[in-house]
Design an enzyme around this catalytic site. Structure first.
Site, mmCIF file in Angstrom:
data_model
loop_
_atom_site.group_PDB
_atom_site.id
_atom_site.type_symbol
_atom_site.label_atom_id
_atom_site.label_comp_id
_atom_site.label_asym_id
_atom_site.label_seq_id
_atom_site.Cartn_x
_atom_site.Cartn_y
_atom_site.Cartn_z
ATOM 1 N N GLU A 133 0.810 -1.219 0.000
ATOM 2 C CA GLU A 133 0.000 0.000 0.000
ATOM 3 C C GLU A 133 0.843 1.268 0.000
ATOM 4 O O GLU A 133 1.831 1.366 0.725
ATOM 5 C CB GLU A 133 -0.922 -0.004 1.215
ATOM 6 C CG GLU A 133 -1.909 1.152 1.225
ATOM 7 C CD GLU A 133 -3.086 0.850 2.130
ATOM 8 O OE1 GLU A 133 -4.056 0.256 1.620
ATOM 9 O OE2 GLU A 133 -3.027 1.197 3.315
ATOM 10 N N LYS A 149 0.609 5.062 0.963
ATOM 11 C CA LYS A 149 -0.136 6.117 1.660
ATOM 12 C C LYS A 149 0.857 7.017 2.381
ATOM 13 O O LYS A 149 1.788 6.565 3.032
ATOM 14 C CB LYS A 149 -1.158 5.537 2.633
ATOM 15 C CG LYS A 149 -0.613 4.669 3.756
ATOM 16 C CD LYS A 149 -1.770 4.205 4.639
ATOM 17 C CE LYS A 149 -1.290 3.293 5.745
ATOM 18 N NZ LYS A 149 -2.411 2.815 6.587
ATOM 19 N N LYS A 154 -8.129 2.840 -2.927
ATOM 20 C CA LYS A 154 -8.690 2.852 -1.578
ATOM 21 C C LYS A 154 -9.166 4.248 -1.217
ATOM 22 O O LYS A 154 -8.453 5.232 -1.411
ATOM 23 C CB LYS A 154 -7.671 2.365 -0.557
ATOM 24 C CG LYS A 154 -7.502 0.858 -0.551
ATOM 25 C CD LYS A 154 -6.655 0.382 0.618
ATOM 26 C CE LYS A 154 -7.356 0.586 1.942
ATOM 27 N NZ LYS A 154 -6.571 0.010 3.063
ATOM 28 N N GLU A 185 -14.665 -4.963 2.635
ATOM 29 C CA GLU A 185 -13.930 -5.001 3.901
ATOM 30 C C GLU A 185 -14.858 -5.161 5.095
ATOM 31 O O GLU A 185 -15.870 -4.477 5.227
ATOM 32 C CB GLU A 185 -13.094 -3.727 4.067
ATOM 33 C CG GLU A 185 -12.222 -3.739 5.311
ATOM 34 C CD GLU A 185 -11.283 -2.550 5.352
ATOM 35 O OE1 GLU A 185 -10.330 -2.543 4.536
ATOM 36 O OE2 GLU A 185 -11.497 -1.636 6.162
ATOM 37 N N ASN A 200 -10.039 -6.476 8.411
ATOM 38 C CA ASN A 200 -9.165 -5.443 8.948
ATOM 39 C C ASN A 200 -9.006 -5.606 10.455
ATOM 40 O O ASN A 200 -9.993 -5.718 11.187
ATOM 41 C CB ASN A 200 -9.726 -4.053 8.635
ATOM 42 C CG ASN A 200 -8.657 -2.978 8.684
ATOM 43 O OD1 ASN A 200 -7.700 -3.071 9.444
ATOM 44 N ND2 ASN A 200 -8.815 -1.955 7.865
ATOM 45 N N GLU A 232 -5.737 -7.528 6.678
ATOM 46 C CA GLU A 232 -5.306 -6.142 6.519
ATOM 47 C C GLU A 232 -4.879 -5.550 7.861
ATOM 48 O O GLU A 232 -5.492 -5.819 8.893
ATOM 49 C CB GLU A 232 -6.455 -5.300 5.957
ATOM 50 C CG GLU A 232 -7.039 -5.801 4.655
ATOM 51 C CD GLU A 232 -8.226 -4.963 4.225
ATOM 52 O OE1 GLU A 232 -8.217 -3.748 4.446
ATOM 53 O OE2 GLU A 232 -9.183 -5.540 3.692
ATOM 54 N N SER A 233 -3.841 -4.736 7.813
ATOM 55 C CA SER A 233 -3.365 -3.951 8.957
ATOM 56 C C SER A 233 -2.597 -4.799 9.978
ATOM 57 O O SER A 233 -2.796 -5.999 10.099
ATOM 58 C CB SER A 233 -4.506 -3.222 9.678
ATOM 59 O OG SER A 233 -5.150 -2.315 8.835
#
Length: 431
Positions: free
Chosen positions: A17, A19, A78, A127, A148, A178-179
């Site tokens: 990702e 960001k 996203k 998600e 997530n 995720e995360s």
């Protein structure tokens, strides 16, 4: 290639990702160049690239265009999308997939956007953050489901809850954890719970070299140091970069641990048993049958009551000329054990390409007491031949999540692909 197909490929896949900032952590990489990063992530083995296009993350649609200009990988846009026109714009800018947050959408909205995405040739990553949202995603027919670990309201992380949801997800969907993944061990935990892929953002953006960090997270084999009995030896194994810490709880070994010792978040604890399992509190269990009062040649790696890997070992206090051959022929993830050490682990990995390697007695000063220099040398040697490429079952090649896929349209659990073996070592391994 479509996003969902790329994520369903063999091996633990990764969405890298891009960001610049996070609402919870603030600035991460304000100067991030999407084109440069997308190209670097592709070289490092990413299956797809996620691009934040929302200003709250210091992103914009132009970042998507920049990433598209530099990479052939599927791109996931996203943001917080609620209208078809947003999806149309993203498709025109080069997106292959879009994030749909069930937290912000009711079933009618989600169904409409999923339909629009399909018409536009986009894959929707739907998600979920809790059991209710996971159930909604399944009922809506989402082919790609993200789980997530971060609560978007409180920004708190709950990895155990995430892993439980990953485990509950149907095996005919592509599932993404995720995360909160900052180490190989954390990625492997998601993999063993059933994730086809991990999505990693903040960890990469904070790294001095984001692409190198990505390669590190998805590289295989994992490295296990077994026969640990002391906190100081666990600390050295962790500092050296080992992913798995093994604690032998069987009665017939001088390497018997007092129990499962604490391990840092960068490691997975493994309790080694013979014949039966006791409640020991480890993340995983390595179980061997008992034969003639000792462990049998091979064992299994268990997550709860689920077999997640085979352990290809050598007979108790004997050599095994078929060791490599048996390991290469094995299907599913294979933990390679028996006779490994700093001197031969590279050769063993190159020959067999296992999902994990496992050493114990060759790393000791005496039974149960590790030689710290040899622990470091073994981990360094194993890391020197790591790869992100999965292997096909029954053939040489590194294993990620598996040799089969748990892709769209399949109702069968994934068969995980890898194999492993060890060459001649310094005596019987207890791993």
């Amino acid at each position: 290639m479509r996003l969902r197909d790329a994520l369903a490929e063999p091996g633990l896949r990764a969405i890298a990702e891009i960001k610049r900032r996070s609402p919870s952590a603030g600035d991460l990489r304000p100067e991030a160049d999407p084109a440069q990063l997308a190209a670097a992530f592709e070289r490092a083995g990413a299956a797809a690239v996620s691009v934040l296009v929302d200003e709250r993350f210091a992103g914009s649609p132009a970042d998507l265009t920049a990433a598209r200009s530099a990479s052939r990988l599927p791109l996931l846009a996203k943001g917080f999308f609620s209208e078809r026109r947003e999806l149309e714009e993203l498709r025109e800018l080069g997106a292959d997939g879009v994030l749909l947050l069930l937290r912000d959408l009711d079933d009618s909205q989600a169904r409409e956007l999923m339909g629009a995405a399909e018409e536009l040739g986009l894959d929707a990553l739907v998600e979920a953050h809790d059991a209710e949202e996971l159930e909604r995603a399944v009922e809506l027919g989402a082919a790609v489901i993200g789980v997530n670990a971060r609560d978007l309201n409180t920004f708190e992380i709950d990895r155990p809850a995430q892993l439980a949801l990953v485990e509950r997800a149907p095996r005919d969907r592509v599932v993404i954890a995720e995360s909160a993944i900052a180490s190989r061990a954390q990625g492997a935990e998601a993999e063993l719970a059933g994730a086809d892929a991990i999505l990693v953002g903040s960890t990469l953006m904070r790294a001095a070299d984001p692409a190198a960090k990505l390669s590190e997270l998805i590289s295989r084999p994992l490295v296990k140091v077994c026969g640990l009995t002391r906190d100081e030896d666990v600390a050295v194994a962790a500092e050296a970069g080992a992913d798995l810490a093994g604690f032998i709880l069987a009665r017939e070994t001088p390497r018997r641990a007092p129990g499962v010792l604490p391990v840092p978040e960068t490691m997975i604890s493994v309790a080694v048993h013979v014949g039966e399992v006791t409640d020991d509190g480890a993340h995983l269990v390595q179980l061997y049958p008992r034969e003639n009062g000792h462990r049998a040649r091979d064992g299994v790696l268990l997550r709860g009551d689920q077999e997640v890997a085979k352990v290809v070992d050598r007979p108790w206090q004997e050599t095994d000329p078929t060791h490599y051959e048996r390991a290469r022929a094995a299907e599913g993830r294979v933990v390679l054990a028996g006779g490994l050490g700093p001197e031969n682990v590279r050769e063993a990995i190159e020959s067999v390409r296992p999902w994990a390697v496992d050493a114990s007695s060759s790393l000791e000063l005496e039974p149960g007491i590790k030689d710290h220099a040899r622990v470091r040398a073994y981990v360094e040697a194993a890391r020197g031949v790591g790869s992100t490429e999965p292997r096909r079952s029954g053939s040489a090649g590194f294993a990620g999540a598996g040799s089969g896929t748990r892709g769209v349209g399949s109702t069968e659990p994934r068969r995980s692909g890898s194999a492993g073996s060890a060459g001649a070592g310094s005596g019987p391994e207890w791993s």
